[in-house]
Write a protein that holds these residues in place. Sequence first.
Motif, PDB file in Angstrom:
ATOM      1  N   SER A 331       0.843  -1.209   0.000  1.00 26.69           N
ATOM      2  CA  SER A 331       0.000   0.000   0.000  1.00 26.69           C
ATOM      3  C   SER A 331       0.871   1.249   0.000  1.00 26.69           C
ATOM      4  N   LEU A 332       2.083   1.134  -0.522  1.00 24.33           N
ATOM      5  CA  LEU A 332       3.030   2.259  -0.545  1.00 24.33           C
ATOM      6  C   LEU A 332       2.740   3.142  -1.753  1.00 24.33           C
ATOM      7  N   LEU A 333       1.784   4.046  -1.595  1.00 22.24           N
ATOM      8  CA  LEU A 333       1.345   4.937  -2.671  1.00 22.24           C
ATOM      9  C   LEU A 333       1.562   6.381  -2.232  1.00 22.24           C
ATOM     10  N   ASP A 341       3.839  16.443   3.535  1.00 24.57           N
ATOM     11  CA  ASP A 341       3.255  15.376   4.356  1.00 24.57           C
ATOM     12  C   ASP A 341       2.075  15.857   5.193  1.00 24.57           C
ATOM     13  N   TYR A 342       1.286  16.793   4.665  1.00 28.27           N
ATOM     14  CA  TYR A 342       0.136  17.295   5.404  1.00 28.27           C
ATOM     15  C   TYR A 342      -0.919  16.201   5.553  1.00 28.27           C
ATOM     16  N   MET A 486      -8.184  11.147  -3.413  1.00 28.41           N
ATOM     17  CA  MET A 486      -9.417  10.360  -3.367  1.00 28.41           C
ATOM     18  C   MET A 486      -9.121   8.863  -3.497  1.00 28.41           C
ATOM     19  N   LEU A 487      -8.031   8.538  -4.195  1.00 22.83           N
ATOM     20  CA  LEU A 487      -7.676   7.134  -4.410  1.00 22.83           C
ATOM     21  C   LEU A 487      -6.679   6.619  -3.377  1.00 22.83           C
ATOM     22  N   GLY A 488      -6.301   7.478  -2.440  1.00 22.47           N
ATOM     23  CA  GLY A 488      -5.413   7.022  -1.374  1.00 22.47           C
ATOM     24  C   GLY A 488      -3.942   7.141  -1.677  1.00 22.47           C
ATOM     25  N   PHE A 489      -3.549   7.970  -2.637  1.00 21.94           N
ATOM     26  CA  PHE A 489      -2.137   8.166  -2.953  1.00 21.94           C
ATOM     27  C   PHE A 489      -1.517   9.165  -1.979  1.00 21.94           C
ATOM     28  N   ALA A 490      -1.417   8.778  -0.725  1.00 20.88           N
ATOM     29  CA  ALA A 490      -0.828   9.638   0.296  1.00 20.88           C
ATOM     30  C   ALA A 490      -0.444   8.792   1.501  1.00 20.88           C
ATOM     31  N   GLN A 491       0.785   8.953   1.941  1.00 21.36           N
ATOM     32  CA  GLN A 491       1.268   8.313   3.164  1.00 21.36           C
ATOM     33  C   GLN A 491       1.271   9.343   4.289  1.00 21.36           C
ATOM     34  N   LYS A 492       1.189   8.880   5.505  1.00 21.06           N
ATOM     35  CA  LYS A 492       1.152   9.802   6.645  1.00 21.06           C
ATOM     36  C   LYS A 492       2.389  10.680   6.688  1.00 21.06           C
ATOM     37  N   GLY A 493       3.536  10.098   6.380  1.00 18.57           N
ATOM     38  CA  GLY A 493       4.780  10.868   6.404  1.00 18.57           C
ATOM     39  C   GLY A 493       5.242  11.315   5.043  1.00 18.57           C
ATOM     40  N   ASP A 497       8.002   8.103   3.947  1.00 22.30           N
ATOM     41  CA  ASP A 497       7.551   6.755   4.315  1.00 22.30           C
ATOM     42  C   ASP A 497       7.975   5.723   3.273  1.00 22.30           C
ATOM     43  N   LEU A 498       7.943   6.127   1.988  1.00 26.75           N
ATOM     44  CA  LEU A 498       8.373   5.226   0.927  1.00 26.75           C
ATOM     45  C   LEU A 498       9.875   4.977   1.019  1.00 26.75           C
ATOM     46  N   VAL A 499      10.636   6.033   1.299  1.00 25.37           N
ATOM     47  CA  VAL A 499      12.088   5.893   1.439  1.00 25.37           C
ATOM     48  C   VAL A 499      12.413   4.954   2.597  1.00 25.37           C
ATOM     49  N   ALA A 500      11.698   5.130   3.713  1.00 22.70           N
ATOM     50  CA  ALA A 500      11.954   4.312   4.904  1.00 22.70           C
ATOM     51  C   ALA A 500      11.625   2.845   4.659  1.00 22.70           C
ATOM     52  N   ALA A 501      10.651   2.575   3.790  1.00 25.36           N
ATOM     53  CA  ALA A 501      10.256   1.187   3.514  1.00 25.36           C
ATOM     54  C   ALA A 501      11.269   0.454   2.646  1.00 25.36           C
ATOM     55  N   LYS A 502      12.185   1.176   2.013  1.00 23.64           N
ATOM     56  CA  LYS A 502      13.226   0.604   1.156  1.00 23.64           C
ATOM     57  C   LYS A 502      12.656  -0.398   0.156  1.00 23.64           C
ATOM     58  N   PRO A 503      11.792   0.054  -0.731  1.00 20.85           N
ATOM     59  CA  PRO A 503      11.185  -0.881  -1.698  1.00 20.85           C
ATOM     60  C   PRO A 503      12.222  -1.409  -2.686  1.00 20.85           C
ATOM     61  N   LYS A 504      12.003  -2.640  -3.135  1.00 15.19           N
ATOM     62  CA  LYS A 504      12.874  -3.195  -4.177  1.00 15.19           C
ATOM     63  C   LYS A 504      12.601  -2.521  -5.520  1.00 15.19           C
ATOM     64  N   VAL A 505      11.303  -2.238  -5.766  1.00 13.17           N
ATOM     65  CA  VAL A 505      10.893  -1.613  -7.031  1.00 13.17           C
ATOM     66  C   VAL A 505      10.077  -0.363  -6.730  1.00 13.17           C
ATOM     67  N   LEU A 506      10.417   0.728  -7.409  1.00 13.89           N
ATOM     68  CA  LEU A 506       9.641   1.967  -7.304  1.00 13.89           C
ATOM     69  C   LEU A 506       9.074   2.284  -8.685  1.00 13.89           C
ATOM     70  N   ILE A 507       7.745   2.277  -8.788  1.00 12.26           N
ATOM     71  CA  ILE A 507       7.105   2.628 -10.051  1.00 12.26           C
ATOM     72  C   ILE A 507       6.823   4.129 -10.043  1.00 12.26           C
ATOM     73  N   ALA A 508       7.432   4.840 -10.962  1.00 15.33           N
ATOM     74  CA  ALA A 508       7.239   6.286 -11.065  1.00 15.33           C
ATOM     75  C   ALA A 508       6.292   6.570 -12.219  1.00 15.33           C
TER      76      ALA A 508
END
Length: 672
Positions: A331-333, A341-342, A486-493, A497-508
């Motif tokens: 759910s890393l959107l 990060d508002y 509206m679609l949930g493309f927002a993390q609390k931080g 938050d995405l950087v901290a999760a260290k994803p293997k793949v980042l879709i830009a």
Amino acid sequence: MPKVTVDGQELEVPAGATVLQACELAGKEIPRFCYHERLSIAGNCRMCLVEVKPGPPKPQASCALPAAEGQEIRTDSEMVKKAREGVMEFLLINHPLDCPICDQGGECDLQDQAMAYGRGGSRYHENKRAVTEKYMGPLIKTVMTRCIHCTRCVRFSEEIAGVDEIGALYRGENMQISTYLEHAARHEMSANVIDLCPVGALTSRPYAFEARPWELKKTLGIDVSDACGANIRIDSRGREVLRVLPRVNDDVNEEWISDKARYMVDGLTRRRLDKPYLRRDGKLVPVSWTEAFGAIASLNPGSRIAAVAGDLVDCETMFAAKALLGALGSSLLEGRQTGMDYDTSSLAAVNFNTTFAGIETADAILIVGSMVRWEAPLVNVRLRKAVKRGAKVFLVGPEWETTFGGVFLGEDLSVLGNLPEAVTQAFGDARRPAVIVGGAGLGRGGLDASLALAGRFNLVRDLEDCTKWNGFNVLHMAAARMGGLMLGFAQKGGIADLVAAKPKVLIALGADEVDYARFADSMIVYVGHHGDKGAHAADVVLPAAAYTEKAGTYVNTEGRVQMADKAVFAPGDAREDWSILRAMADAFGVSVGFDSFEELRAAMISQVPALGIEGLADYGSDLPAGGGSAAGGIAYPVKDFYMTNPIARASAVMQRCSAELLHGEDFAEAAE
């Protein structure tokens, strides 16, 4: 309401209406050149002559004559016919015979009305006057000998744009329309005078001699250069977009668009990605789609996959990415590329709640951290209307040249906790108070402090006429922002938050403003249409469609859901974004639940029903309490109005506008 009779038809007209408006209510077509519904009345072309009784036995200009009780108006009498023929004859006295080579040919009001209301021949045999050409900048081409002095361009610049750049010189036969000292027109709405000009005196310089109107396919679209969602018409020939024109929508853009919305389209054919690329030995090399998907799937990221949405992305693309990540258990959107990060738990707290039309009626406005002229030129036009109606405007942020006046209170967000007495008194007396929070005012506690002002000044209230007023507004700059929220493309931080999760793949997804150095350990898959910053940082580049090359849903900053149609096909091997993400799901071996665009849109609407109804989405009117203190200097995020997205940065026209109008570079004409 006065009763009038138009060609034997009796009708009631609103108080204050003109005779011309009365005739239009009766279904009569009245020719005009100087009159325009959104400009002040000049009454100088005299083409709208009608016969009115009681009154002097002569034709009268209907645009400047108030409709009164008992008037008998004739629009088809012999007197009116002869008068219009005479006026047209005078207008054509000095007009050159340029129709075959005029760029306005085929959509010229003078041409049409000369055919409909003019005489069959000319009686004028003297020499025609000539006027030297005027330089009005890289966007407006002038042939001022054609000018009929309707002054629409002058009135637009003064009344709508709020910049006194165009005016009339000399008198009588020597009168000329020109910019001040023949300098370029520099405001952000300057090219709207091209649409207003009823003859070929002001035409489009970049579009000159490109096509005739009957060659073009016309497609209804939505502008993505900012978050206003201006309604546009995309004119294309073959696989190329040749121009963009505004469509009338009184609730959004009236009938104006910004120069960037109009002219960045030449960037659609430059720096395009038209085949997949894969980074090998530090270099991007062209590969097949199968190789590109194989490289992504070989990483087997599982749930360690994230997606960042760019500023120009449609809702369907974001939903397809969300479905793909959901099938993989992630759910890393995020859609706020620059790190904001508002809090987005209440969409009413990040929406332009008054609506654009509603802000015109506000009587006290506080703008926090927004250079409105560059961030939303169409909202700037509305603020001018509010000030004309008596609104008081206060601004927090570094000073900039406003077109509506206003008082600057300071450059630091701490001002919000200690507003001057003049502000509190103006908001205390206001019936429709409003706060506008821009991108620079959302961080460092600015949103919470502004929400506290909403409670303090009672921005959400019931008015005497039983309507609801919500004066709290957030002015976004990205066309994808509200749809993404509206679609949930927002993390609390935020993106942290995405950087901290260290994803293997980042879709830009067309994300070109992200600091990709923070994702050094991730495989960056760029799904986009231009070789911009995102493509340079990517490990895999998948060529996608630009906004003119796909159908899509967009939500503007006031929560208005609008749908655009596909005008042309994407170049080369580029594909529509949703189909790329659907194929990526096959590569990962997961199911996303759709195989066509129709199925995708239906799935999106079933999850977020508001995205299926064109119009304002209902976010409610309850605002969070806010509170806390805000501090920190405000720095406006837009540094160059003409270079805010990858399409604009690829546009030769926008590059020249930036160089000449903002940075003062000189461009020699061909003869020099």
